[in-house]
Design an enzyme around this catalytic site. Structure first.
Site: not given
Ligand code: HSE
Length: 433
Positions: A135, A188, A206
């Site tokens: 990210g 979440g 990744k």
């Protein structure tokens, strides 16, 4: 150069909204850095009616990909729609139309990165994908540019926030895997179907990308051995803790003698290792370079604005390349032909937990079996259980080859005195207790 650059977006979910916000909020900074303004001209969406949590000022929403991919005013496509087959076609089409592409799509880059890179190259286009790994952490740029002068030997990453959250909760709150997963879903972090996170596939994708860039060799997704954290038992975290280790899902990539090893597996990491301090949903990538030694990159591995920072940084790089007239030049063919390390050359320490008969001579049988394969024990814990009349034995080996460890494990299962080999994990680092 034009005083406005037009960008087309594929997808307007959580990350796409973050990109629009960041570009909108940073117009001054962008103009200062680039000498031009940046406008998101159009966005490919699935549903025109859907309520958005971002203001769309002067941007056209469309359900027709050609409105974005064939618009002659658009120079750069940002792909944040996810998915593989359809998205791959859109990106190839964008390159054919001489548009530069920024993507956040690790699934696509892990599977089709080399093909897309080649298409970009042939069309003299840029292709950047910083957001595909970890990210908001600028790890790809850190490796490709920051450490370009060094020879990287090892990359170890906590590159999946969901599993790191689950393992941190098990460790700090003493909850079971199932309860920690449920909590991650309620908050979440974890999807309703958490398979790609908990089975390690997300991290494997990744690591394939990191391995390619760190070692300048090709790494296919099938080259990455994967074991996830599904069903991991609290007891192993607790015994690990007693012995000075913490359990993490570690992506490991090593390159020496021009041979490669890449895997993802739950690993007992010495608490003194820099990655051991990375908790909850955070990500970090530890990179060991021959000249620089240890480095570590830490930050948020997901989320709307963190991921958007990586995407917009890629966008800024493409625009700078456009200004300098050097687009389509960032790709360099892998330097080394791929060669995977065999089990004889892969070294590690291992943790084993087993149940054995609580009788004289059992431990000596087990230790002789390991001794015959040249494996010595570094730490041993034994907990007799009077009620069940067996002993739970935990040991950590010294460094050994994977081949020797696999053989020892196979023979361990065959011993009469051993009732069950409950678990085994790779161990990294030296615990100080
Ligand atoms: N599902 C990922 C994670 C985030 O849990 O880290 C996106 O890569």
């Amino acid at each position: 150069m034009e005083n406005k650059i037009s960008v087309g977006l594929l997808g307007l979910g959580v990350v796409g909204s973050g990109v629009i916000k960041l570009i909108e909020n940073h117009q001054d900074k962008l103009a200062h850095q680039l000498g031009c303004s940046v406008q998101v001209k159009s966005v490919l969406v699935r549903n025109l009616e859907k309520a958005r949590d971002v203001e769309i000022n002067g941007t056209v929403l469309t359900t027709n990909p050609d409105d974005v991919l064939n618009d002659p005013e658009i120079d750069i496509i940002i792909e944040v729609m996810g998915g593989i087959d359809e998205t791959r076609k859109h990106i190839l089409k964008a390159f054919s139309a001489k548009k530069h592409v920024v993507s956040a799509n690790k699934d696509l880059v892990a599977l089709h990165g080399p093909e897309l890179q080649e298409a970009a190259n042939q069309n003299k286009c840029d292709f950047y994908y910083e957001a595909s790994v970890a990210g908001g952490i600028p790890i790809l740029r850190g490796i490709v540019e920051g450490l370009s002068s060094d020879h990287i030997q090892q990359v170890m990453g906590i590159v999946n926030g969901t599993t790191n959250y689950i393992l941190t909760q098990m460790d700090s709150e003493g909850v079971s895997y199932e309860d920690a997963l449920k909590e991650a879903q309620e908050l979440g972090f974890a999807e309703a179907d958490p398979s790609s996170d908990v089975d390690g596939l997300d991290a494997a994708r990744k690591m394939a990308i990191l391995g390619r860039l760190a070692f300048s060799t090709s790494v296919d997704l099938e080259d990455v051995e994967v074991t996830g954290i599904r069903g991991i038992e609290l007891e192993d975290l607790q015994y690990g803790d007693k012995l000075g280790y913490t359990m993490k899902l570690i992506g490991f990539a090593n390159f020496d003698d021009h041979e490669l090893e890449v895997n993802v597996q739950p690993t007992l990491l010495a608490k003194s290792h820099p990655l051991a301090a990375v908790k909850n949903e955070f990500n970090a990538v530890y990179v060991y370079g021959e000249a620089v030694g240890e480095t570590m990159f830490y930050g948020p591995g997901a989320g709307s604005l963190p991921t958007a920072t990586a995407i917009v940084s890629d966008l800024i790089t493409v625009i700078k390349n456009l200004r300098l007239g050097v687009t389509g030049n960032q790709w360099i063919e892998p330097h080394f032909k791929k060669a995977l390390k065999t089990a004889e050359k892969r070294h590690a320490q291992y943790y084993v937990r087993l149940f054995a008969r609580d009788e004289a001579g059992v431990f000596s049988t087990i230790s002789s079996l390991f001794h015959e394969r040249d494996i010595s024990f570094k730490r041993i814990l034994q907990t007799p259980d009077k009620k069940r009349e067996y002993a739970e034995i935990i040991f950590i080996t010294h460094d050994t080859t994977l081949e020797n460890f696999r053989n020892a494990l196979e023979n361990l299962h065959e011993l009469d005195a051993v009732m069950e080999v409950k678990s085994y994990y790779k161990v990294e680092g030296d615990a100080v207790t």
